[in-house]
Design a protein around this motif. Structure first.
Motif, PDB file in Angstrom:
ATOM      1  N   ALA A 198       0.834  -1.209   0.000  1.00  0.00           N
ATOM      2  CA  ALA A 198       0.000   0.000   0.000  1.00  0.00           C
ATOM      3  C   ALA A 198       0.865   1.254   0.000  1.00  0.00           C
ATOM      4  N   GLY A 199       1.916   1.254   0.821  1.00  0.00           N
ATOM      5  CA  GLY A 199       2.780   2.435   0.918  1.00  0.00           C
ATOM      6  C   GLY A 199       3.499   2.736  -0.382  1.00  0.00           C
ATOM      7  N   ILE A 200       4.016   1.703  -1.037  1.00  0.00           N
ATOM      8  CA  ILE A 200       4.759   1.917  -2.290  1.00  0.00           C
ATOM      9  C   ILE A 200       3.827   2.388  -3.396  1.00  0.00           C
ATOM     10  N   LEU A 201       2.667   1.708  -3.527  1.00  0.00           N
ATOM     11  CA  LEU A 201       1.715   2.129  -4.559  1.00  0.00           C
ATOM     12  C   LEU A 201       1.176   3.531  -4.279  1.00  0.00           C
ATOM     13  N   GLY A 202       0.898   3.813  -2.992  1.00  0.00           N
ATOM     14  CA  GLY A 202       0.371   5.128  -2.638  1.00  0.00           C
ATOM     15  C   GLY A 202       1.363   6.248  -2.878  1.00  0.00           C
ATOM     16  N   GLY A 203       2.637   5.956  -2.658  1.00  0.00           N
ATOM     17  CA  GLY A 203       3.642   6.999  -2.783  1.00  0.00           C
ATOM     18  C   GLY A 203       4.235   7.160  -4.164  1.00  0.00           C
ATOM     19  N   CYS A 204       4.205   6.103  -4.972  1.00  0.00           N
ATOM     20  CA  CYS A 204       4.938   6.138  -6.246  1.00  0.00           C
ATOM     21  C   CYS A 204       4.058   6.032  -7.490  1.00  0.00           C
ATOM     22  N   SER A 205       2.781   5.661  -7.339  1.00  0.00           N
ATOM     23  CA  SER A 205       1.939   5.479  -8.517  1.00  0.00           C
ATOM     24  C   SER A 205       1.299   6.793  -8.962  1.00  0.00           C
ATOM     25  N   LYS A 206       0.835   6.798 -10.201  1.00  0.00           N
ATOM     26  CA  LYS A 206       0.148   7.952 -10.775  1.00  0.00           C
ATOM     27  C   LYS A 206      -1.230   7.518 -11.292  1.00  0.00           C
ATOM     28  N   PRO A 207      -2.234   8.409 -11.197  1.00  0.00           N
ATOM     29  CA  PRO A 207      -3.572   8.054 -11.714  1.00  0.00           C
ATOM     30  C   PRO A 207      -3.551   7.894 -13.230  1.00  0.00           C
ATOM     31  N   VAL A 208      -4.306   6.901 -13.728  1.00  0.00           N
ATOM     32  CA  VAL A 208      -4.459   6.676 -15.168  1.00  0.00           C
ATOM     33  C   VAL A 208      -5.909   6.295 -15.443  1.00  0.00           C
ATOM     34  N   ASN A 209      -6.323   6.411 -16.689  1.00  0.00           N
ATOM     35  CA  ASN A 209      -7.683   6.018 -17.057  1.00  0.00           C
ATOM     36  C   ASN A 209      -7.824   4.507 -17.207  1.00  0.00           C
TER      37      ASN A 209
END
Length: 549
Positions: free
Chosen positions: A359-370
């Motif tokens: 959760a921490g890695i995805l929350g901190g490093c991901s970007k929104p996409v369609n």
């Protein structure tokens, strides 16, 4: 129950028919055959997860959205829920072997319907019917193993069910991976048709299995019950001390069961059994709430978030399945060496840590996409420029799977087969707790695509929190069952031994003669007729034996 009396004649005819065939008494071989039902569950997981991201599947079924894909995936679990509840109505009057036959039959029918699916509705119906069969197998196979296995290796034997699940996942994933290169509907039709083979192997394997000695004893086949125990545990030596103790305890428990009222599902919630019922149900619920099936069913989505698409996604997924299988093996030995409680407590802590890390890695490093790779269910993605974060997510997923595989994956199926103790309620109790597993499996299968679409990485925070809750529950309410005979587990519940003291608890279990057992039975009748106090009813068998003496 009236229907059980009507089935007595049927049970005798079926038993005589099966007794014509040669019988295996090697407990390892016997349980390898019975746990093919677990392999079916694993086969189902990978046969759907390997195709939901492929163009062949999406084009043929008109690009299922998150809600309909959730229902397609979870239809098998819904069928398993009903199959689990129905199992006890077959297993109690007709035997464990017949229940495994039902499992094989429904699985084959469901697989045939799936492989010929013309639309989503037919696919859902096929998965539901296959799941109905898996519900039978997942309920009876762990119970059957626990009733056959000597207590010194019951952890290993009980763990074979989950090991079979992981092997099924692995085998079917690589079959599906190879078939996904076929450009057309044959890719998934062949894969789903191959599932029939597993059902046929179980169906014909049942003819070689002995019946459970506890079922035989309960239905009056005392000599055959003793024979099975002796052949399984001591190569036919009925004078072996372990055999004598096992047989005497079975006799004692059966006589007490016969003196009591008929067992129904409502019996599981009376004052005597309520706590162990809640413990078993929550054990199965917690196993689902670890989030493992999110990793298994929707691993394609997870790696899409990490930036892996297409063929590289499937290869990365396969590594997880290999780890799941390999890490199940140590647990087969850990449960008998270390015990059930330490394994479950350690697993809960490790899974909580790795879920929060994902959760921490995805929350901190991901970007929104369609969407990712044309799939609108996935709404976040780690940019390709941040490859270290993507690798870290995958590493945490792998570590989570390893933690689950060697703890809760194996431990819960074993634990819920032995926690009941009393022969009278074991099959009904196992059916109810397994049904709880499947209804949660269904809910998670339905909810997960929508959760990825709406709350993205926060999904993992929910499961991490559940892992923390299950640690607390195990610590205070899950007794240790390692090294205890099933009848001793019942005695431990009757004496209200605190969970944290259960590992050191030692019962006094004398080898009772038939005469003493009959005397105990008469005492039980007197207690029932006199409406004795709750304290009398909760009194352990050993205390009653002292009073008689």
């Amino acid at each position: 129950m009236g229907y059980e009396k009507k089935l007595v004649g049927v049970a005798e005819k079926v038993k005589k028919f099966l007794d014509y065939f040669p019988t295996l008494y090697n407990v390892y071989l016997v349980c390898c055959i019975s746990t093919i039902s677990g392999m079916m569950f694993g086969v189902d997981i990978s046969s759907i997860s390997a195709f939901i991201g492929t163009d062949q599947y999406k084009n043929y079924f008109n690009n299922p959205g998150s809600a309909i894909q959730g229902f397609i995936t979870s239809a098998m679990a819904l069928g398993s829920f009903f199959g689990s509840l129905a199992c006890s109505f077959v297993s109690e009057p007709l035997g464990r072997r017949i229940s495994l036959t039902f499992c094989a039959f429904f699985w084959c029918v469901g697989a045939a319907i799936q492989s010929s699916s013309q639309n989503r509705a037919q696919l859902i119906i096929g998965r539901f019917i296959s799941g109905f069969g898996v519900g039978f197998g997942s309920t009876v196979a762990p119970v059957y193993g626990s009733e056959l296995a000597p207590r010194r290796i019951r952890g290993f034997i009980g763990g074979l069910f989950q090991f079979s699940v992981t092997v099924g996942i692995l085998i079917m994933f690589y079959i599906s991976y190879g078939l996904h290169f076929i450009n057309g509907v044959g890719s998934f039709r062949i894969a789903w048709g191959i599932q029939i083979i597993f059902g046929l192997v179980l169906f014909f394997g049942v003819f070689l299995l002995p019946e459970s000695p506890r079922w035989l004893a309960k239905h009056g086949y005392w000599d055959e019950a003793e024979d099975v125990v002796a052949k399984i545990q001591a190569h036919g030596d009925k004078t072996n001390p372990d055999v004598q103790i096992e047989v005497s305890e079975i006799k004692e428990q059966i006589m007490i069961d016969e003196a009591s009222k008929s067992v129904t599902y409502a019996t599981l919630f009376n004052k005597k059994y309520c706590l162990r019922t809640i413990t078993a149900i929550f054990a199965q619920i917690w196993q689902q709430l670890t989030g493992m099936n999110v990793m298994m069913y929707y691993i394609v989505y997870i790696f899409q978030m990490a930036g892996y698409t297409g063929n590289s996604n499937l290869i990365a997924s396969s590594i997880q399945y290999v780890l799941n299988t390999c890490m199940t093996v140590p647990a087969l030995f850990l449960l008998d060496k270390v015990g059930r409680r330490p394994v479950l407590l350690t697993g809960a802590v490790l899974m909580m840590i790795f879920q929060f890390c994902v959760a921490g890695i995805l929350g901190g490093c991901s970007k929104p996409v369609n969407s990712v790779d044309g799939d609108s269910t996935v709404k976040i993605e780690i940019p390709k420029s941040n490859s270290s974060a993507a690798r870290a997510v995958i590493a945490m997923c792998y570590l989570f799977v390893c933690s689950f595989a060697c703890t809760w994956g194996v431990g819960i199926w074993l634990y819920c087969s032995e926690i009941w103790g009393d022969n009278a309620i074991r099959q009904r109790g196992a059916a109810l707790s397994t049904a709880a597993n499947w209804i949660l499996n269904f809910a998670i299968g339905m909810y997960t695509p929508s959760s990825f679409e709406n709350i993205t990485w926060k999904t993992y925070c929910i499961y991490a929190t559940f892992c923390a809750c299950m640690f607390i529950h195990v610590l205070f309410y899950f007794p240790e069952t390692k090294g205890k005979r099933l009848e001793e587990v019942a005695q431990m519940w009757d004496e209200h031994v605190p969970a944290w003291k259960s590992a050191s608890w030692k019962p006094a279990v004398p080898i009772a003669t038939d005469k003493i057992l009959e005397k105990k039975l008469s005492v039980q009748h007197v207690e029932d007729n006199d409406n004795s106090t709750e304290d009398d009813h909760s009194m352990s068998n050993s205390e009653k034996a002292v009073q008689i003496a």
